[in-house]
Design an enzyme around this catalytic site. Sequence first.
Site, PDB file in Angstrom:
ATOM      1  N   TYR A 125       0.858  -1.188   0.000  1.00  0.00           N
ATOM      2  CA  TYR A 125       0.000   0.000   0.000  1.00  0.00           C
ATOM      3  C   TYR A 125       0.889   1.230   0.000  1.00  0.00           C
ATOM      4  CZ  TYR A 125      -3.039   3.751   1.644  1.00  0.00           C
ATOM      5  OH  TYR A 125      -3.711   4.940   1.762  1.00  0.00           O
ATOM      6  N   GLU A 213      -3.420   7.670  -4.207  1.00  0.00           N
ATOM      7  CA  GLU A 213      -3.354   6.404  -3.479  1.00  0.00           C
ATOM      8  C   GLU A 213      -3.191   5.241  -4.449  1.00  0.00           C
ATOM      9  OE1 GLU A 213      -5.916   4.818   0.143  1.00  0.00           O
ATOM     10  OE2 GLU A 213      -6.950   4.383  -1.752  1.00  0.00           O
TER      11      GLU A 213
END
Length: 403
Positions: A125, A213
């Site tokens: 992530y 993101e």
Amino acid sequence: MNLHEYQAKELLKKYNVPVQEGIACNTPAEAEEAYRFINTQYGSKFAVVKAQIHAGGRGKGSIVGKDQRGVAVAKSAEDVLKIATNLIGGTLVTIQTGEAGKVVNKVLVAQDVYYEGPNPVKEFYLSILLDRTKGQNVIMYSTEGGMNIEDVAHDTPEKIFKEWVHPGGGLQGFQARKIAFNLGLSGEAFKNCTKFVTNLYNAYVGLDCGMLEINPLFKTSDDKIIAVDCKMNIDDNALMRHADVAALRDLSEEDPTEVEAGKFNLNFVKLDGNVGCMVNGAGLAMATMDMIKLSGGEPANFLDVGGTANAQTVEAGFRIIMKDPKVKAILINIFGGIVRCDRVAQGVIDAYQSIGNINIPIIVRLQGTNADVAKKLIDESGLKVQSAILLSEAADLVGKAVA
């Protein structure tokens, strides 16, 4: 301004950020054709079909009335056709859309990245955003990538790393290497990760992103580092510098009343309450919403008419509030500093006379520049408008209106 995944990936490619390749499709037939192209071009055995909406949690979300997730793996052209048929035109409900869900108008047919190779694959992530407390951009990353990053942050916060970037110097080489090291990478994957992070940060700054993101950030079996998914938000105030990006805006993903408000330069956010409010200044608007709540009502919107409001913008705001059938009362709370109270009062009068047949209470509190002139205008207008001087008086009137 939010972007779709397929749009964000195309922008990242301009900054040499490797992404999972895919083709955006408007119809099931286009999706089937895209699958055949990807299968030939990349030698993929599978394809991933992804609903394109402005919301996260698509992999866990489902289409109303159908046994279909927002992200699905297809092993054949027939699978792609079936999945795309279920998705396009359907309403996808995810944890971020709420029960209303969002209509899917496009799907992205993407290549399979889980191909065989000498090394194991891994999902990470990574996101970049502004840390307002430090006045610096921060890169947040974790070895635990995938759909459940929120659970990771809640249950094992020690697995979330942060790297702050000083605005004067930008991302340094040692910082990119530190990120790759903390992700447990080595060799070719380590080198590819440092390049990826550097180019991604350049994209974040170059595009004036508010948030960027990548989840998952993916290490392939041959040690490539690619963006499998991408969520990108562009600072609205910077769109004047990015005409090409502004052209990507998808109005179908936005609330129609908010779009209309934007045409009049009104800061408007629709809520689910029963008291419409029109205020000048974000701080006063937040305080007014609190007051409505304490008075027994629920704010139906956030509406800041700004410091340059005139009769036309006030009338436009009035009309937008009136379009909400849930609104039982309207509170206009203006402190005239830059904006003149008489302009606001004239806007209220014009809107009242223009719309007509208004059968809900209107409470007006005007204080500050030309407040006396404004009060005289309203008093002499003959309108059924309740005026207040103190905020507490306005609160009592709101409480009575929604009781």
